[in-house]
Design an enzyme around this catalytic site. Structure first.
Site, short mmCIF file in Angstrom:
data_model
loop_
_atom_site.label_atom_id
_atom_site.label_comp_id
_atom_site.label_asym_id
_atom_site.label_seq_id
_atom_site.Cartn_x
_atom_site.Cartn_y
_atom_site.Cartn_z
N CYS A 2 9.24 -51.88 86.71
CA CYS A 2 10.77 -51.45 86.77
C CYS A 2 11.55 -51.41 85.53
O CYS A 2 10.89 -53.10 85.27
CB CYS A 2 11.44 -51.60 87.84
SG CYS A 2 11.23 -50.84 89.36
N ARG A 27 7.92 -49.46 81.36
CA ARG A 27 7.96 -50.27 82.90
C ARG A 27 7.58 -49.79 84.11
O ARG A 27 7.39 -49.39 85.00
CB ARG A 27 8.82 -51.86 82.85
CG ARG A 27 8.77 -52.51 81.42
CD ARG A 27 9.28 -53.92 81.88
NE ARG A 27 8.88 -54.31 82.80
CZ ARG A 27 8.40 -54.94 83.49
NH1 ARG A 27 8.48 -56.14 81.77
NH2 ARG A 27 8.68 -56.04 84.28
N TRP A 75 9.81 -47.42 88.95
CA TRP A 75 8.57 -47.54 89.05
C TRP A 75 8.70 -47.09 91.03
O TRP A 75 8.38 -48.71 90.95
CB TRP A 75 7.32 -48.31 88.86
CG TRP A 75 6.24 -48.17 89.03
CD1 TRP A 75 5.49 -47.38 87.94
CD2 TRP A 75 5.46 -48.24 89.98
NE1 TRP A 75 3.72 -47.12 88.77
CE2 TRP A 75 3.64 -48.34 89.79
CE3 TRP A 75 5.17 -49.53 90.76
CZ2 TRP A 75 2.83 -48.04 90.67
CZ3 TRP A 75 4.24 -49.55 91.78
CH2 TRP A 75 3.18 -48.92 91.84
N ASN A 101 14.72 -54.93 90.46
CA ASN A 101 12.63 -54.97 90.10
C ASN A 101 12.33 -55.66 91.31
O ASN A 101 12.31 -56.97 91.18
CB ASN A 101 12.25 -55.66 88.95
CG ASN A 101 11.24 -55.94 88.51
OD1 ASN A 101 9.85 -55.50 89.13
ND2 ASN A 101 10.97 -56.46 87.27
N GLY A 102 11.65 -55.92 91.91
CA GLY A 102 10.47 -56.30 93.32
C GLY A 102 9.78 -55.89 94.16
O GLY A 102 10.27 -54.69 94.36
N GLU A 485 -14.28 -51.15 79.62
CA GLU A 485 -12.75 -51.17 78.79
C GLU A 485 -12.95 -48.86 78.68
O GLU A 485 -11.97 -48.80 78.70
CB GLU A 485 -13.09 -51.93 77.98
CG GLU A 485 -11.67 -51.61 76.90
CD GLU A 485 -9.87 -51.93 77.52
OE1 GLU A 485 -10.43 -52.05 78.97
OE2 GLU A 485 -9.71 -51.60 76.84
N LYS A 489 -9.89 -46.53 79.47
CA LYS A 489 -8.85 -46.11 78.52
C LYS A 489 -9.05 -44.99 78.74
O LYS A 489 -8.07 -44.08 79.27
CB LYS A 489 -9.76 -46.59 77.27
CG LYS A 489 -9.20 -47.62 76.42
CD LYS A 489 -7.87 -48.30 76.42
CE LYS A 489 -7.24 -48.52 77.69
NZ LYS A 489 -7.09 -50.23 77.89
N GLU A 492 -7.35 -43.39 82.38
CA GLU A 492 -5.96 -44.29 82.78
C GLU A 492 -5.31 -43.43 81.93
O GLU A 492 -4.25 -42.62 82.14
CB GLU A 492 -5.77 -45.09 82.61
CG GLU A 492 -6.03 -46.20 81.26
CD GLU A 492 -5.21 -47.39 81.10
OE1 GLU A 492 -4.57 -47.94 82.17
OE2 GLU A 492 -5.70 -48.46 80.44
N HIS A 508 -30.08 -47.29 89.25
CA HIS A 508 -29.81 -47.89 91.18
C HIS A 508 -29.11 -47.30 91.57
O HIS A 508 -28.71 -47.57 92.09
CB HIS A 508 -29.57 -50.06 90.58
CG HIS A 508 -30.34 -50.38 90.19
ND1 HIS A 508 -31.59 -51.64 90.97
CD2 HIS A 508 -30.91 -51.60 88.92
CE1 HIS A 508 -32.33 -52.43 90.09
NE2 HIS A 508 -32.04 -51.66 89.21
N LYS A 607 3.66 -50.22 82.40
CA LYS A 607 3.06 -51.17 81.28
C LYS A 607 2.55 -52.58 82.45
O LYS A 607 1.16 -52.91 82.39
CB LYS A 607 4.08 -51.55 80.10
CG LYS A 607 3.36 -52.44 79.10
CD LYS A 607 2.21 -51.90 78.69
CE LYS A 607 1.13 -53.05 77.44
NZ LYS A 607 -0.09 -52.76 76.92
O1 M6R Z 1 0.00 -57.32 81.30
P1 M6R Z 1 -1.86 -57.92 81.28
O2 M6R Z 1 -3.16 -58.15 80.49
O3 M6R Z 1 -1.43 -58.98 82.59
O4 M6R Z 1 -1.95 -56.19 82.36
C1 M6R Z 1 -3.09 -56.58 83.06
C2 M6R Z 1 -3.16 -54.96 82.72
O5 M6R Z 1 -2.69 -54.17 84.21
C3 M6R Z 1 -3.83 -53.96 82.43
O6 M6R Z 1 -4.41 -54.76 81.20
C4 M6R Z 1 -3.88 -52.05 82.50
O7 M6R Z 1 -5.41 -52.21 82.85
C5 M6R Z 1 -3.32 -51.57 81.65
N1 M6R Z 1 -3.02 -50.77 81.51
C6 M6R Z 1 -5.20 -51.17 80.47
O8 M6R Z 1 -5.12 -50.41 79.64
#
Ligand code: M6R
Length: 612
Positions: A2, A27, A75, A101-102, A485, A489, A492, A508, A607
């Site tokens: 948020c 956010r 969010w 927010n929270g 990673e 990517k 997501e 395995h 984010k």
């Molecule tokens: O702000 P942060 O680095 O703590 O965030 C961690 C994860 O939420 C963040 O890396 C998330 O996995 C991304 N969307 C990956 O692209």
């Protein structure tokens, strides 16, 4: 999650709020709303389900004159995304309006109590409870009402509130969720993160937990201790970013812009951490940090998502170059795992935003157990940075795309430099060895440039494969985290299923997936385990899997075995993960574009994850 914004001053409030929300939309983006007060002390509230553009279109046809207001981009936590559940929330008698927010953990209990007192609820949110509760406590002084109401609330929050009867001020309070004040000339702002403030001011005051802040036009913000009510003097800090960095700069998406900024991130990081004599130095590591690092018996890296993958690389780097036993854990597991920690341990928290709820909680847990805490953080002044014993900043600049790219590369290079620094501190490396390592680090920039020059062919492969809905990513050593990673990517932003594995684990279980329709991304740059990766590829080939390799430029053997190859320049193994991830970012990006996905704002994500 948020985004929150507030403004009071002589400008028209609506454009300021909408511009702030535009910069905060990353956010959360399932609904958005604003509330303003006009001269007649009436609230104007408008909120809409969907992206900010929906609200923007509605507001176009409504002329509103106001110089004070608050806004929110959501969010969803409690209650589905809908117009009714969108913020701001108005109190029962219409005197108080709140954005939040929270999470209010005891909201159901408070809701029942307020209902018994005749308060009617219109939404399914926990925030509406706060609006009613503040109104119930209101006796003509908003700050006092909030102070009283917050005593009843359990959970994590940043509330930004206006009262109809006090049309000159905005009052906000926080516990755990981020909040900062932007200080202008005769005007003040409030926001959940700096990007909303960048168009207007670079002077900010970071609000700490259990502080209450009141902003008015033409007066310096006043900050109070929530418990004692005493005034607190707080410094005004300067944000080291500018508004250009937070714009798309001609690119169709932030993600693509951020991928192309990576060569610059390498240079910035090296300039900041390496001096002319090629010695490594971290501004944030004071004498105490050095002493603790010299003696530590174990290092832990703790982080989430992409930052966790950086932690996995960091673990290998520190073990290889500093020979200190090191562990890497996901924050949510670490915080609830009752970790065995003592004052002899160092725990390092990696986070782009510096606000991730689980990482922040893990940091607090490590401090409670007396470990020395260091954070590697991108956002200056963020909660994790401020609460850790020492901080190393990364030099990625503002990262807006939800899929992290340049922040990851900045983390990897910072971690490599940190491992050399530690190696030197612990006398595992000579000054000369460090110089050589640093010298080679300067070539990474050109390496990334060369990969980016090949964008067209990566795009062409993405065009061929974007309809596939299952991908395997395999790597070993430094490139096992790259496999994770690369898969993250892809999933997501394209919503395809993608799974990263340590290649040695293929036999395995995952090998069962392989047939002629299964794409397998193999990370096979020159390395200690190159031959082992080749054997894995033979096994995939024997089962007719579609091999997409990331390999050292000129590697004919790999080319023969693969349907597609993304070449990366030759480099020392520790740096290879910085290069190999770039084609995977581009591949994911173009696969998402061809699938028509919303690259910068993928579904269900935000984010920074500021709730558990
Ligand atoms: O702000 P942060 O680095 O703590 O965030 C961690 C994860 O939420 C963040 O890396 C998330 O996995 C991304 N969307 C990956 O692209």
């Amino acid at each position: 999650m948020c985004g929150i914004v507030g403004y009071v001053g002589s400008r028209e409030a609506v454009p300021v709020l909408m511009n702030g929300l535009k910069h905060l939309e990353y956010r959360g983006y399932d609904s958005a709303g604003i509330a303003c007060l006009n001269g007649n002390r009436n609230f104007f509230i408008r909120k809409e389900k969907g992206k900010l553009s929906v609200l923007q279109n509605v507001l176009k046809s409504i002329p509103i004159t106001s110089h004070i207001g608050i806004g929110h981009t959501r969010w969803a936590t409690h209650g589905e995304p809908s117009q009714i559940n969108a913020h701001p929330h108005l109190s029962h008698h219409g005197d108080i309006v709140v954005v939040h927010n929270g999470i209010i953990e005891n909201y159901s209990e408070l809701r029942q109590e307020l209902k018994r007192h005749g308060y009617r609820f219109h939404s399914d949110t926990d925030t509406e409870v706060a609006a009613h509760l503040i109104e119930a406590c209101y006796k003509g002084d908003l700050a006092q009402a909030i102070q009283k109401a917050v005593k009843r609330i359990r959970g994590f929050f940043a509330f930004v509130v206006m009262a109809r009867k006090e049309p000159d001020r905005i009052v906000a309070v926080k516990r755990s969720n981020p909040l900062l004040v932007g200080v202008g000339k005769s005007e003040n702002f409030i926001a959940s993160d700096v990007s909303a403030l960048l168009p207007y001011t670079d002077r900010v005051i970071y609000i700490d937990d259990d502080e209450l802040v009141q902003i008015k036009a033409g007066e310096p913000p006043s900050i109070f201790d929530l418990k004692t009510g005493r005034v607190k003097k707080k410094p005004v800090s300067k944000i080291p970013w500018n508004i250009e960095q937070a714009n798309k700069g001609g690119y169709p998406h932030f993600m693509l812009k951020e991928i192309f900024e990576q060569p610059e991130v390498i240079s910035r990081t090296l300039k900041a951490c390496v001096n002319l004599k090629k010695e490594i130095n971290f501004e944030g590591l004071n004498g105490r940090a050095k002493t603790r690092l010299k003696k530590t018996r174990k290092i832990f890296f703790v982080s989430c998502g992409t930052a966790y993958h950086a932690g996995l690389c960091g673990r290998r780097m520190v073990e290889e170059y500093a020979r200190i036993p090191t562990d890497a854990q996901v924050s949510s597991e670490f915080r609830y795992g009752d970790p065995v920690l003592s004052s002899e341990d160092v725990v390092i928290f990696i986070s782009q935003s510096g606000e991730t709820a689980d990482t922040l909680a893990a940091l607090r847990e490590a401090k409670r157990k007396k470990a020395f805490t260091i954070s590697i953080v991108n956002v200056v002044g963020s909660s994790i940075a401020r609460e850790s014993d020492a901080v190393i900043y990364t030099y990625a600049g503002p990262e807006i795309g939800v899929a992290s790219t340049k922040a990851y590369v900045a983390q990897l290079l910072t971690l490599a430099l940190f491992s050399f620094y530690l190696g030197r501190l612990r006398q595992q490396l000579s000054g000369l060895e460090v110089k050589q390592l640093v010298l080679e680090a300067w070539h990474i920039r050109a390496g990334i440039d060369a990969i980016l020059d090949g964008t067209k062919s990566i795009k062409a492969v993405a065009k061929k494969l974007y309809r596939k809905n299952s991908f395997l990513y395999l790597g070993r050593g430094y490139n096992f985290p790259t496999a994770l990673e690369g898969a993250l990517k892809l999933k997501e932003i394209t919503y395809a299923h993608a799974h990263g594995y340590a290649a040695g684990e293929m036999k395995h279980g995952p090998i069962a997936l392989i047939d002629s329709s299964q794409p397998v991304v193999c990370l096979v740059p020159e390395s200690k385990t190159y031959d082992k990766m080749l054997s894995n590829m033979e096994e995939i080939k024997a089962r007719k899997g579609i091999i997409i390799s990331i390999a050292t430029k000129g590697d004919r053997l790999v080319r023969k075995m693969s349907q597609y190859v993304f070449p990366v320049p030759k480099c020392r193994e520790i740096y290879s993960s910085i290069l190999t991830v770039i084609p995977l970012q581009l591949f994911a990006y173009y696969a998402a574009v061809f699938n028509g996905r919303d690259v910068d704002q993928p579904r269900n994500l935000a984010k920074s994850v500021t709730v558990e």
